[in-house]
Motif scaffolding. Structure first.
Motif, PDB file in Angstrom:
ATOM      1  N   GLU A 196     -33.221  -9.623   6.541  1.00 14.20           N
ATOM      2  CA  GLU A 196     -34.673  -9.564   6.310  1.00 14.20           C
ATOM      3  C   GLU A 196     -35.096 -10.428   5.128  1.00 14.20           C
ATOM      4  O   GLU A 196     -36.185 -11.019   5.130  1.00 14.20           O
ATOM      5  CB  GLU A 196     -35.131  -8.121   6.100  1.00 14.20           C
ATOM      6  N   LEU A 197     -34.231 -10.539   4.112  1.00  8.10           N
ATOM      7  CA  LEU A 197     -34.573 -11.362   2.951  1.00  8.10           C
ATOM      8  C   LEU A 197     -34.595 -12.846   3.316  1.00  8.10           C
ATOM      9  O   LEU A 197     -35.432 -13.601   2.818  1.00  8.10           O
ATOM     10  CB  LEU A 197     -33.576 -11.104   1.819  1.00  8.10           C
ATOM     11  N   GLN A 198     -33.683 -13.267   4.181  1.00  7.87           N
ATOM     12  CA  GLN A 198     -33.685 -14.656   4.630  1.00  7.87           C
ATOM     13  C   GLN A 198     -34.939 -14.962   5.441  1.00  7.87           C
ATOM     14  O   GLN A 198     -35.520 -16.043   5.320  1.00  7.87           O
ATOM     15  CB  GLN A 198     -32.442 -14.932   5.475  1.00  7.87           C
ATOM     16  N   VAL A 199     -35.358 -14.013   6.272  1.00  6.60           N
ATOM     17  CA  VAL A 199     -36.554 -14.208   7.088  1.00  6.60           C
ATOM     18  C   VAL A 199     -37.784 -14.345   6.199  1.00  6.60           C
ATOM     19  O   VAL A 199     -38.592 -15.282   6.348  1.00  6.60           O
ATOM     20  CB  VAL A 199     -36.733 -13.036   8.072  1.00  6.60           C
ATOM     21  N   ILE A 200     -37.932 -13.431   5.253  1.00 11.61           N
ATOM     22  CA  ILE A 200     -39.108 -13.458   4.381  1.00 11.61           C
ATOM     23  C   ILE A 200     -39.099 -14.708   3.512  1.00 11.61           C
ATOM     24  O   ILE A 200     -40.142 -15.340   3.294  1.00 11.61           O
ATOM     25  CB  ILE A 200     -39.156 -12.179   3.528  1.00 11.61           C
ATOM     26  N   ILE A 226     -33.025 -15.663  12.865  1.00  9.21           N
ATOM     27  CA  ILE A 226     -34.052 -15.822  11.822  1.00  9.21           C
ATOM     28  C   ILE A 226     -35.289 -16.476  12.410  1.00  9.21           C
ATOM     29  O   ILE A 226     -36.425 -16.067  12.129  1.00  9.21           O
ATOM     30  CB  ILE A 226     -33.497 -16.649  10.651  1.00  9.21           C
ATOM     31  N   LEU A 227     -35.094 -17.513  13.232  1.00  7.11           N
ATOM     32  CA  LEU A 227     -36.227 -18.177  13.873  1.00  7.11           C
ATOM     33  C   LEU A 227     -37.031 -17.192  14.718  1.00  7.11           C
ATOM     34  O   LEU A 227     -38.266 -17.180  14.672  1.00  7.11           O
ATOM     35  CB  LEU A 227     -35.736 -19.331  14.749  1.00  7.11           C
ATOM     36  N   LEU A 228     -36.336 -16.355  15.471  1.00  6.24           N
ATOM     37  CA  LEU A 228     -37.023 -15.403  16.346  1.00  6.24           C
ATOM     38  C   LEU A 228     -37.831 -14.389  15.535  1.00  6.24           C
ATOM     39  O   LEU A 228     -39.027 -14.179  15.794  1.00  6.24           O
ATOM     40  CB  LEU A 228     -35.995 -14.680  17.226  1.00  6.24           C
ATOM     41  N   ILE A 229     -37.190 -13.767  14.546  1.00  2.00           N
ATOM     42  CA  ILE A 229     -37.858 -12.707  13.785  1.00  2.00           C
ATOM     43  C   ILE A 229     -38.966 -13.277  12.902  1.00  2.00           C
ATOM     44  O   ILE A 229     -39.958 -12.597  12.613  1.00  2.00           O
ATOM     45  CB  ILE A 229     -36.827 -11.935  12.950  1.00  2.00           C
TER      46      ILE A 229
END
Length: 349
Positions: free
Chosen positions: A264-268, A68-71
């Motif tokens: 993707e939802l966690q990243v956003i 998550i940190l990377l993306i």
């Protein structure tokens, strides 16, 4: 009123942020509030949750949130320009499958990893082409490519999984920085974070991103190549997602087509929680990193306390909604305050 008086009023009310001291511009921000909230969560968890202060907890926490940190790094830049990339998790899954398939076919792991990262960049090229050349909305495009890339990944492996990888590389993915409980993956993350921070905050390219987010038309007429800039961001997003897929595969020794579904939802959520405006033109990378750490720390502490995953998702969702609502309220209040100051100055002149 004289022309000079009007000019003075316009100049003094158009840049209100710079009328405040530097400490206020640094501390009274959403990013500073997220960092403060992170510190509070960590202190409460240390005081109330058994074993949270264990070095092993920190190790597993950082390992789990590393993708998550990377993306989140390239995703920050994309959302600053008022675009979005929902295909990042499926790109991660596709790169994971490619790493597994090539390794199982006898390719050296570095070669398989390089191919997976290049494939991620190619996925970014597809997204960037459809958004910047064809002119389609990024939301619609990346929803479609999310399904496309995930379908390719699942089609390559079906319901099977590849779990045999060279021990040297799996041990490396799980290794720690000597003498610390910090995973070694934090070293490439730190390098990328510094690079993206410099790019966003200290270069003309980064200033162009904010200008595009505030007004695409104004940025275009200012000489910024809007299409090329956005295209570059989607390629970066794809490449970093590919790298995250290689790490994910080696960390869990598992290549599957459905790896990282829903990531993707966690990243956003982390990017928005970290202070980046969904409407573009605003945000800082340190706030996003704090947002990822906040979500990860909160989830880890609640799991150790015996809270179910559903409740953790509810709490995370509430935090995100409050973050978005508070940003809108603060923007409204700031606009009212600036307008009131302008009216008072106009009356005085």
């Amino acid at each position: 009123m004289t022309a000079t008086g009007v000019l003075t009023t316009v100049v003094t009310t158009s840049t209100p942020a710079h009328a405040h001291p530097l400490w206020r511009r640094w501390l009274l921000t959403r990013e500073a509030a997220i960092i403060a909230l992170l510190a509070i969560v960590v202190m409460v968890a240390l005081a109330t949750v058994r074993s949270f202060d264990s070095p092993l907890t920190l190790t597993y926490l950082l390992r789990d949130i590393a993708p998550i940190l990377l993306i989140a790094l390239p995703m920050t830049l994309i959302i600053v320009t008022e675009e979005i990339d929902l295909s990042v998790a499926s790109i991660l899954g596709l790169s994971s499958v490619l790493t597994g398939v090539l390794t199982a076919a006898g390719a050296p792991l570095p070669v398989a990893a390089l191919v997976a990262i290049v494939a991620g960049a190619v996925c970014g090229v597809i997204n960037g082409f459809l958004v910047t050349v064809v002119g389609l909305p990024s939301l619609a495009v990346t929803i479609g490519t999310l399904a496309l890339f995930r379908g390719i990944a699942v089609g390559l492996l079906g319901t099977t999984a590849i779990t045999e990888f060279p021990e040297f590389w799996t041990d490396l993915a799980k290794s720690l920085i000597p003498g610390t409980p910090i995973p070694a993956i934090m070293i490439p993350f730190a390098v990328l974070a510094i690079a993206f921070a410099i790019l966003l905050h200290f270069t003309p390219f980064g200033r162009a991103l904010y200008a595009i987010g505030l007004s695409r038309e104004t940025a275009h007429f200012s000489g910024i190549d809007v299409a090329r800039t956005k295209f570059t961001l989607f390629v970066l997003s794809g490449a970093v997602s590919g790298f995250a897929g290689v790490y994910f595969t080696l960390l869990y020794s598992n290549a599957r087509g459905d790896n990282a579904t829903g990531l993707e939802l966690q990243v956003i959520a982390a990017v928005l929680l970290g202070g980046v405006s969904i409407f573009g033109g605003r945000g800082a990378l340190h706030g996003v990193i704090a947002g990822v750490l906040l979500i990860g720390t909160l989830g880890s502490a609640l799991r150790l306390a015996g809270v179910s995953g559903e409740v953790i998702n509810i709490i995370t969702g509430v935090l995100l909604i409050l973050s978005v609502v508070s940003a809108a309220v603060l923007a409204w209040a700031r606009g009212r305050r600036v307008a009131a100051i302008g009216r008072r100055r106009l009356r005085r002149t």
